[in-house]
Design a protein around this motif. Structure first.
Motif, PDB file in Angstrom:
ATOM      1  N   VAL A 255      42.815   9.865 -37.940  1.00 22.42           N
ATOM      2  CA  VAL A 255      42.132   9.655 -37.234  1.00 22.42           C
ATOM      3  C   VAL A 255      40.851  10.000 -36.139  1.00 22.42           C
ATOM      4  O   VAL A 255      40.015   9.173 -36.153  1.00 22.42           O
ATOM      5  N   ARG A 256      40.682  11.307 -37.457  1.00 16.49           N
ATOM      6  CA  ARG A 256      39.203  11.148 -37.413  1.00 16.49           C
ATOM      7  C   ARG A 256      38.294  10.120 -38.013  1.00 16.49           C
ATOM      8  O   ARG A 256      36.963   9.782 -37.613  1.00 16.49           O
ATOM      9  N   HIS A 257      38.628   9.324 -39.179  1.00 17.19           N
ATOM     10  CA  HIS A 257      38.320   8.454 -39.970  1.00 17.19           C
ATOM     11  C   HIS A 257      38.136   7.599 -39.500  1.00 17.19           C
ATOM     12  O   HIS A 257      37.042   6.825 -39.050  1.00 17.19           O
ATOM     13  N   ALA A 258      38.973   6.599 -38.776  1.00 25.81           N
ATOM     14  CA  ALA A 258      38.952   5.328 -37.657  1.00 25.81           C
ATOM     15  C   ALA A 258      38.071   5.955 -36.216  1.00 25.81           C
ATOM     16  O   ALA A 258      36.792   5.398 -36.261  1.00 25.81           O
ATOM     17  N   ARG A 259      37.596   7.158 -36.248  1.00 23.48           N
ATOM     18  CA  ARG A 259      36.644   7.392 -34.811  1.00 23.48           C
ATOM     19  C   ARG A 259      35.276   7.138 -35.755  1.00 23.48           C
ATOM     20  O   ARG A 259      34.618   6.711 -34.749  1.00 23.48           O
ATOM     21  N   LEU A 260      35.481   7.268 -37.197  1.00 20.44           N
ATOM     22  CA  LEU A 260      34.189   7.348 -37.089  1.00 20.44           C
ATOM     23  C   LEU A 260      33.773   5.912 -38.156  1.00 20.44           C
ATOM     24  O   LEU A 260      32.471   5.666 -37.339  1.00 20.44           O
ATOM     25  N   HIS A 261      34.348   5.396 -38.144  1.00 19.41           N
ATOM     26  CA  HIS A 261      34.423   3.815 -38.193  1.00 19.41           C
ATOM     27  C   HIS A 261      34.075   3.032 -36.795  1.00 19.41           C
ATOM     28  O   HIS A 261      33.627   2.460 -36.642  1.00 19.41           O
ATOM     29  N   ASP A 262      35.125   3.462 -35.462  1.00 16.43           N
ATOM     30  CA  ASP A 262      34.717   3.419 -35.137  1.00 16.43           C
ATOM     31  C   ASP A 262      32.855   3.026 -33.852  1.00 16.43           C
ATOM     32  O   ASP A 262      32.552   2.819 -34.074  1.00 16.43           O
ATOM     33  N   LEU A 263      33.198   4.473 -34.608  1.00 13.27           N
ATOM     34  CA  LEU A 263      31.169   4.744 -33.460  1.00 13.27           C
ATOM     35  C   LEU A 263      30.295   3.812 -34.638  1.00 13.27           C
ATOM     36  O   LEU A 263      28.688   3.548 -33.989  1.00 13.27           O
ATOM     37  N   TRP A 273      35.966  -2.438 -31.985  1.00 11.19           N
ATOM     38  CA  TRP A 273      37.284  -2.227 -32.086  1.00 11.19           C
ATOM     39  C   TRP A 273      37.746  -3.361 -31.308  1.00 11.19           C
ATOM     40  O   TRP A 273      37.393  -3.755 -29.775  1.00 11.19           O
ATOM     41  N   GLY A 274      38.866  -3.851 -31.915  1.00 11.33           N
ATOM     42  CA  GLY A 274      39.241  -5.763 -31.116  1.00 11.33           C
ATOM     43  C   GLY A 274      38.732  -6.910 -31.542  1.00 11.33           C
ATOM     44  O   GLY A 274      38.626  -7.454 -30.869  1.00 11.33           O
TER      45      GLY A 274
END
Length: 378
Positions: A255-263, A273-274
């Protein structure tokens, strides 16, 4: 004057009650996280389950130090089972979150604050340090929400009763995403297979438009990985506690990786996202296997091959002067190493401790994969 403090048995009783609440929080957070649609709440759950798993590890150690060497320190009282039963009886992610964050975690905070106020800070300094750390994290989790008036730490523990069983949720059909995210059978049609193969034909996204689609898809892949680790833990409560700690850490990493990509999408790529559709075909193809198959195919194959692709992408992007994007792959690569080791450790465990048997199983299952690492029938 110092507080009189608790005697060793009363101290152990309090930690035993914390043990039971945290054990069920870890178990059910892992069960419900994939069915929580909100990306923001999903991220928080991955963060919190990692905190809770580490807290329980330290509480188990403190119980050992207080002359309670068993892996299971007695069963909870009927009064505490009322709270635990409400966690277990949830019929939706929202129901579970309501009980967890307005009752269970506030109950831990209240009991631990009472414990801290009344322990002897010198004779029981190990408990003082441990509880100070854990209660501050639990307060961060609840952010002032919820209230629990009873002191669950003072409840008795039934030392000779049968261990409390953990309810396992039904198998997943598919994870949930925010309502504004389009889910399709094929996912984002912009993403080419060449992005996911190893070797000379691997394509590194370098233009902004393709990076937008790529990192959006990668964010969803990281969420799916976190959800797979969560369900690995939830569906196998019989495995040693260290397995659940490893799954919680990998959940948090993903989930940290996902947040990194989100930012990165927001700050560098001009998308969010979306913006593009996602699909669950790969998740479903891996989730359909038993635990050994999941470890072989995800940890032992997908994560292992991703290490090469991350290194390849980092080098290509650095040569193009895209240091910010390249750094993302640098950190992803670092985290993939322990994820691969999780597969070796627990796959070998499931095969009687034989690392060779695990590697043989990985090779066997890889034969049924296509060039992207997905099961050929997916």
């Amino acid at each position: 004057m110092r507080p009189l403090g608790y005697d060793v048995d009363d101290n152990a009783t309090r930690f035993s009650n914390y043990f039971h609440v945290l054990r069920e929080l870890v178990h059910f957070t892992n069960g419900w996280m994939p069915l929580e649609p909100s990306w923001e709440r999903k991220y928080a759950l991955g963060d919190h389950v990692h905190d809770d798993a580490r807290a329980l590890t330290k509480i188990k150690r403190r119980l050992y130090e207080l002359r309670h060497p068993s892996e299971y320190p007695g069963s909870p009282s009927p009064e505490l089972e009322g709270l635990l039963g409400r966690l277990a009886a949830a019929t939706s992610a929202q129901d579970y979150l309501t009980v967890a964050y307005t009752e269970a975690k506030p109950a831990l905070v209240r009991a631990m604050r009472i414990h801290l106020d009344n322990l002897d800070p010198v004779a029981d300094e190990p408990s003082l340090r441990l509880l100070t750390q854990i209660v501050e994290r639990q307060e961060r989790h609840t952010d002032g929400h919820g209230r629990f008036d009873d002191d669950i730490g003072a409840l008795p523990v039934r030392l000779r009763a049968e261990p409390r069983e953990l309810r396992i949720l039904p198998p997943l059909e598919e994870p949930r995403r925010d309502e504004f995210v389009e889910v399709t059978e094929g996912g984002d049609p912009y993403l080419s297979r060449e992005l996911y193969v190893n070797g000379a034909e691997n394509h590194v996204p370098v233009e902004q438009e393709e990076q937008q689609h790529f990192f959006h898809g990668l964010m969803d892949a990281e969420l799916s990985a976190a959800e797979l680790m969560a369900r690995n833990s939830h569906e196998h409560p019989e495995l040693p506690w260290d397995f659940h700690v490893d799954m919680a850490r990998q959940n948090w990493d993903e989930v940290r990786h996902a947040r990194l990509h989100d930012l990165l999408m927001k700050d560098e790529l001009g998308c969010a996202w979306g913006d593009f559709p996602v699909g669950f075909s790969y998740f479903k193809s891996i989730y359909a296997y038993d635990l050994l198959g999941r470890l072989c195919l995800f940890n032992g194959t997908s994560e292992q091959r991703a290490m090469w692709r991350h290194s390849h992408r980092r080098k290509a992007l650095m040569e193009l002067g895209q240091q910010r994007v390249a750094m993302v792959f640098d950190y992803l690569l670092a985290d993939e190493v322990p994820h691969v080791h999780n597969g070796v450790r627990w796959g070998s465990y499931l095969l009687g401790g034989s690392e060779q048997a695990y590697r043989d199983k990985v090779r066997e299952l890889r034969e049924a994969l296509d060039e992207t690492g997905a099961p050929a029938s997916a």
